[in-house]
Design a protein around this motif. Structure first.
Motif, PDB file in Angstrom:
ATOM      1  N   GLU A   5       0.787  -1.174  -0.091  1.00  0.00           N
ATOM      2  CA  GLU A   5       0.202   0.097  -0.094  1.00  0.00           C
ATOM      3  C   GLU A   5       0.908   1.235   0.072  1.00  0.00           C
ATOM      4  N   GLN A  30       0.707   6.863   1.267  1.00  0.00           N
ATOM      5  CA  GLN A  30       0.309   5.438   2.152  1.00  0.00           C
ATOM      6  C   GLN A  30      -1.266   5.328   1.728  1.00  0.00           C
ATOM      7  N   ASN A  31      -1.627   4.227   1.157  1.00  0.00           N
ATOM      8  CA  ASN A  31      -3.254   3.779   1.120  1.00  0.00           C
ATOM      9  C   ASN A  31      -3.626   3.497   2.250  1.00  0.00           C
ATOM     10  N   GLN A  89      -6.390   0.837   2.488  1.00  0.00           N
ATOM     11  CA  GLN A  89      -7.453  -0.019   1.818  1.00  0.00           C
ATOM     12  C   GLN A  89      -8.704  -0.384   2.573  1.00  0.00           C
ATOM     13  N   HIS A 118      -6.465   5.969  -1.695  1.00  0.00           N
ATOM     14  CA  HIS A 118      -6.040   5.246  -2.421  1.00  0.00           C
ATOM     15  C   HIS A 118      -5.339   6.101  -3.466  1.00  0.00           C
TER      16      HIS A 118
END
Length: 238
Positions: A67, A82-83, A85, A98
């Motif tokens: 991520e 930084q995702n 999710q 995202h």
């Protein structure tokens, strides 16, 4: 015999030169961007293969581990995205985000990072030269020399307050110079090309028309006028 030896020596020299040239070429190509680049083709699509192309073509500067998207600037400093999710899977609209690297403009050395939220999306420009950033509500389309860009936002449900914007990327700085508020009647824009640094060829359509022209001519031109810009619907002589 002497003549045969001279021919043999010439062939050996040619072979050595060819091998040396191949090594130099291979070393020179390392870390450079291919002449035919998917990553440099700015488009409105945010498909996964676009970031994959960027990661492949710019592998000496960008990388992804799960991520985490990492971009190394010209100074050597690192910028990360930084995702979250897990927040998206849990319908956490506040934290769902995202990031995807969708393009890189080599002349001005600017990355475009697409940001998808729970609803809507935006684009962050990142200067590799200075580390400066600028948030846009639409995908940028740069002039050939990279000094200016136009951003189009057709998302009147979750987009920003402006459907057209002109910005500058000169000298590693990023700034917006002009923005246009949407008209009372929703409309959608399509980028055609930069005529020059002061004129942009566009097409304009009624919203939800599938960008199909209901009349004979949907051409429009964004023209620099003094310190601002204006939209002219009638065709210009170029």
């Amino acid at each position: 015999m002497a003549c045969r030896g001279l021919i043999l020596l010439s062939l050996v020299l040619v072979l050595v030169l060819a091998l040396a040239t191949g090594r130099v070429s291979a070393q020179g190509d390392a870390g450079t961007v291919p002449s035919v680049s998917t990553c440099m083709k700015i488009g409105d699509d945010w498909a996964a293969d676009r970031e994959a192309a960027c990661l492949r073509e710019l592998r000496d500067r960008v990388s992804r581990k799960g991520e985490l998207l990492t971009i190394r600037l010209d100074s050597g400093k690192i910028k990360t995205y930084q995702n979250d999710q897990k927040a998206c899977q849990n319908d956490d609209a506040q934290h769902c985000v995202h990031f995807a690297l969708i393009s890189y403009h080599p002349e001005t050395r600017v990355y475009a990072i697409g940001i998808s939220y729970y609803e809507g999306r935006s684009v962050e420009l990142l200067s590799a030269r200075t580390g400066a950033t600028l948030k846009l509500s639409g995908v940028p389309h740069f002039t050939p020399d990279g000094s200016r860009f136009v951003a189009i936002d057709n998302d009147y449900a979750y987009g920003g307050e402006h459907d057209l914007a002109i910005g500058s990327a000169a000298n590693g700085e990023l700034s917006l110079q002009w923005q246009s508020a949407p008209a009372n009647q929703p409309r959608e824009w399509r980028f055609e090309h930069w005529v020059d640094n002061d004129h942009v060829a566009l097409q304009v359509f009624p919203a939800d028309s599938g960008q199909k022209c209901p009349v004979d001519d949907c051409n429009a031109f964004l023209v620099r006028f003094g310190q601002g810009w204006t939209v002219r619907p009638s065709p210009l002589p170029w």
